[in-house]
Design an enzyme around this catalytic site. Structure first.
Site, PDB file in Angstrom:
ATOM      1  N   SER A  44      -0.512   9.131   6.559  1.00  0.00           N
ATOM      2  CA  SER A  44      -0.710  10.148   5.521  1.00  0.00           C
ATOM      3  C   SER A  44      -2.094  10.023   4.916  1.00  0.00           C
ATOM      4  O   SER A  44      -2.709   8.945   4.933  1.00  0.00           O
ATOM      5  CB  SER A  44       0.342   9.996   4.417  1.00  0.00           C
ATOM      6  OG  SER A  44       0.131   8.814   3.665  1.00  0.00           O
TER       7      SER A  44
ATOM      8  N   GLY B 116     -12.681  11.727   6.566  1.00  0.00           N
ATOM      9  CA  GLY B 116     -12.714  10.738   7.632  1.00  0.00           C
ATOM     10  C   GLY B 116     -11.707   9.616   7.506  1.00  0.00           C
ATOM     11  O   GLY B 116     -11.745   8.668   8.303  1.00  0.00           O
TER      12      GLY B 116
ATOM     13  N   LEU C 259      -8.376   9.576   8.058  1.00  0.00           N
ATOM     14  CA  LEU C 259      -7.453   9.476   9.180  1.00  0.00           C
ATOM     15  C   LEU C 259      -8.139   8.866  10.403  1.00  0.00           C
ATOM     16  O   LEU C 259      -7.586   7.975  11.062  1.00  0.00           O
ATOM     17  CB  LEU C 259      -6.891  10.855   9.526  1.00  0.00           C
ATOM     18  CG  LEU C 259      -5.936  10.904  10.719  1.00  0.00           C
ATOM     19  CD1 LEU C 259      -4.728  10.011  10.489  1.00  0.00           C
ATOM     20  CD2 LEU C 259      -5.509  12.338  11.018  1.00  0.00           C
ATOM     21  N   THR C 260      -9.340   9.334  10.699  1.00  0.00           N
ATOM     22  CA  THR C 260     -10.055   8.804  11.855  1.00  0.00           C
ATOM     23  C   THR C 260     -10.303   7.303  11.717  1.00  0.00           C
ATOM     24  O   THR C 260     -10.115   6.541  12.675  1.00  0.00           O
ATOM     25  CB  THR C 260     -11.391   9.542  12.039  1.00  0.00           C
ATOM     26  OG1 THR C 260     -11.132  10.932  12.280  1.00  0.00           O
ATOM     27  CG2 THR C 260     -12.182   8.971  13.206  1.00  0.00           C
TER      28      THR C 260
ATOM     29  N   SER D 261       4.159  14.777  12.935  1.00  0.00           N
ATOM     30  CA  SER D 261       4.581  15.776  11.952  1.00  0.00           C
ATOM     31  C   SER D 261       4.087  17.166  12.346  1.00  0.00           C
ATOM     32  O   SER D 261       4.755  18.172  12.103  1.00  0.00           O
ATOM     33  CB  SER D 261       4.052  15.401  10.560  1.00  0.00           C
ATOM     34  OG  SER D 261       2.634  15.273  10.586  1.00  0.00           O
ATOM     35  N   GLU D 262       2.908  17.225  12.965  1.00  0.00           N
ATOM     36  CA  GLU D 262       2.340  18.472  13.475  1.00  0.00           C
ATOM     37  C   GLU D 262       1.706  18.170  14.828  1.00  0.00           C
ATOM     38  O   GLU D 262       0.978  17.175  14.957  1.00  0.00           O
ATOM     39  CB  GLU D 262       1.295  19.044  12.514  1.00  0.00           C
ATOM     40  CG  GLU D 262       1.849  19.462  11.164  1.00  0.00           C
ATOM     41  CD  GLU D 262       0.760  20.012  10.252  1.00  0.00           C
ATOM     42  OE1 GLU D 262       0.584  21.245  10.241  1.00  0.00           O
ATOM     43  OE2 GLU D 262       0.094  19.206   9.581  1.00  0.00           O
TER      44      GLU D 262
ATOM     45  N   TYR E 252      -2.855  14.650  16.804  1.00  0.00           N
ATOM     46  CA  TYR E 252      -3.132  13.350  17.412  1.00  0.00           C
ATOM     47  C   TYR E 252      -3.771  13.393  18.792  1.00  0.00           C
ATOM     48  O   TYR E 252      -4.130  12.350  19.331  1.00  0.00           O
ATOM     49  CB  TYR E 252      -1.832  12.530  17.460  1.00  0.00           C
ATOM     50  CG  TYR E 252      -1.358  12.167  16.072  1.00  0.00           C
ATOM     51  CD1 TYR E 252      -1.945  11.115  15.373  1.00  0.00           C
ATOM     52  CD2 TYR E 252      -0.362  12.899  15.444  1.00  0.00           C
ATOM     53  CE1 TYR E 252      -1.529  10.799  14.091  1.00  0.00           C
ATOM     54  CE2 TYR E 252       0.061  12.580  14.158  1.00  0.00           C
ATOM     55  CZ  TYR E 252      -0.524  11.537  13.491  1.00  0.00           C
ATOM     56  OH  TYR E 252      -0.126  11.225  12.212  1.00  0.00           O
TER      57      TYR E 252
ATOM     58  N   PHE F  20      11.336   7.096  13.775  1.00  0.00           N
ATOM     59  CA  PHE F  20      10.844   5.807  13.279  1.00  0.00           C
ATOM     60  C   PHE F  20       9.642   6.034  12.375  1.00  0.00           C
ATOM     61  O   PHE F  20       9.081   7.101  12.338  1.00  0.00           O
ATOM     62  CB  PHE F  20      10.488   4.857  14.421  1.00  0.00           C
ATOM     63  CG  PHE F  20       9.530   5.407  15.442  1.00  0.00           C
ATOM     64  CD1 PHE F  20       8.156   5.306  15.264  1.00  0.00           C
ATOM     65  CD2 PHE F  20       9.998   6.022  16.597  1.00  0.00           C
ATOM     66  CE1 PHE F  20       7.271   5.800  16.204  1.00  0.00           C
ATOM     67  CE2 PHE F  20       9.123   6.527  17.557  1.00  0.00           C
ATOM     68  CZ  PHE F  20       7.766   6.411  17.364  1.00  0.00           C
TER      69      PHE F  20
END
Length: 410
Positions: free
Chosen positions: A83, A92, A94-95, A118-119, A123, A410
């Protein structure tokens, strides 16, 4: 903001979990679920971004073993709790977390990382490919009948409490996990997830219920479900919301489906996640009244490409040179020769030989468990054949008799 992701400390757990809680709608996570997540995630596997005292980004992973074609249980990181706070998007975070996480996973000797997205658009840029498909069913049991195989009448179906039946259910799960690619081999503690039953997750239904299938005194299958009562002017219209249904033989499997179809005061059976090749779709009298819907399931990321390709077996002999693109984990990029003998045992090594198939690591991850055909990927322009005949030789080798499936979240 210039912070880097760092490993969570024990005192930061509640603040860390509050970030995905808020990112996924702000609905409080049930206390029993918070406790269970804390017990299953090892502290070294939880990363967080912090802006002062506020946790503004999270990424964790469970230590899994994942069944791959051939039946091996391969170490894998089960990525979870990803998240980024709404106030810190496009910066940046998440990266940087994906970068640190994959570096850590590699250092731990785990050749695979897997997740449930989630979307679906998030990824792929980090090398994950959609490798399994989930089937959702909504069956009108007032109109649909089941064709039952011989021996079904000899199966005893009896009620049990989910906790009392837990060990027997886990024994069935463990045997089935060996046979289906994409299934996590559950480590100690994960059995609690199978019976976790917070009221907030029941959607107005009953507490979790359980029945066991037995033959000759042995438990051969189980089903867990919620009942959601409903009525209209014509009478009862209740729903059986199946969480898990699994069995070791066709008669036990059919007996469990026959039971859930026949529960009094219900006319609908709902299943949120079934395998794409579920046998029940061949047992029903009218598949059109089953409202079959499919969606992406498990995403696979090859962290150590050579080790991952050697860990599984291959359906037919193969000898092919792959040109793999992997900008996010460059140690995987380049040419690899994959060879497998008539028994499926594989060797995958670096090579300078001319490439025969070219593809990205995310598309190789999609094909890894055998559920997505290299031929299909080539038809979509995602696999390029550089030597005539290479695709026809490699595609059958990657396939699987049993479609891959991840039976739980999970």
């Amino acid at each position: 903001m210039t912070t880097e992701p760092r490993v969570l400390s024990a005192s930061e757990w509640d603040a860390w979990l509050g970030c995905p809680e808020l990112a996924f709608g702000g609905v409080p996570i049930a206390p029993e679920s918070r406790e269970l997540y804390a017990a299953l995630i090892e502290p070294r596997r939880a990363l967080g971004h912090w802006d002062g005292a506020d946790c503004v980004g999270t990424a964790g992973s469970y230590s899994f073993r994942l069944t791959v074609p051939g039946g091996a249980a391969v170490p894998a990181a089960g990525v979870t709790m990803v998240s980024v706070a709404a106030t810190h998007r496009r910066q940046g975070l998440l990266t940087s977390m994906m970068r640190r996480q994959l570096d850590d996973v590699r250092s731990w000797g785990e050749p695979l990382a897997v997740l449930l997205a989630s979307e679906p658009g998030i990824y792929g840029r980090f090398g994950y490919g959609a490798a399994t498909t989930e089937t959702n069913l909504r069956i009108d049991t007032s109109q649909v009948r089941l064709a039952l195989p011989p021996g079904t009448d000899g199966v005893r179906v009896r009620r049990s409490s989910p906790m009392t039946a837990l060990d027997a259910c886990e024994a069935v799960y463990a045997r089935l996990a060996e046979a289906r690619p994409g299934t996590p081999v559950r480590r100690p503690g994960w059995e609690r997830m199978a019976v976790s039953d917070p009221e907030s997750a029941r959607k107005g239904g009953s507490p979790l219920q359980c029945v066991l299938a037995e033959r000759d005194g042995e438990v051969t299958g189980y089903a867990t479900f919620h009942l959601r009562p409903a009525w209209d002017d014509a009478g009862p219209r209740g729903t059986v919301a199946v969480r898990d249904l699994a069995a070791l033989d066709p008669a036990s499997y059919a007996a469990l489906w026959h039971f859930v179809f026949g529960i009094d005061l219900t006319s609908v059976v709902e299943c949120r996640n079934r395998p794409v090749d579920d046998a029940v779709l061949r047992m029903v009298s009218d598949v059109r009244r089953c409202e079959v819907r499919q969606r992406d399931g498990l995403y696979v990321r090859l962290v150590e490409l050579g080790l991952a390709l050697e860990a599984r077996t291959y359906r037919t002999p193969v000898d092919v040179v792959l040109e793999v693109e992997d900008t996010f984990c460059p140690w995987n990029a380049g040419r690899w020769r994959l060879t497998a003998d008539s028994k499926g045992a594989a060797v995958c090594r670096r090579t300078d030989d001319e490439p025969e198939l070219a593809l990205s690591v995310s598309d190789l991850g999609a094909a890894y468990l055998g559920g997505v055909s290299l031929t299909t990927l080539a038809a979509a322009g995602l696999v390029r054949e550089l030597r005539v005949g290479a695709l026809a030789g490699a595609a059958p080798a990657f396939s699987s008799d049993v479609q891959p499936w991840c039976p739980h979240g999970f």
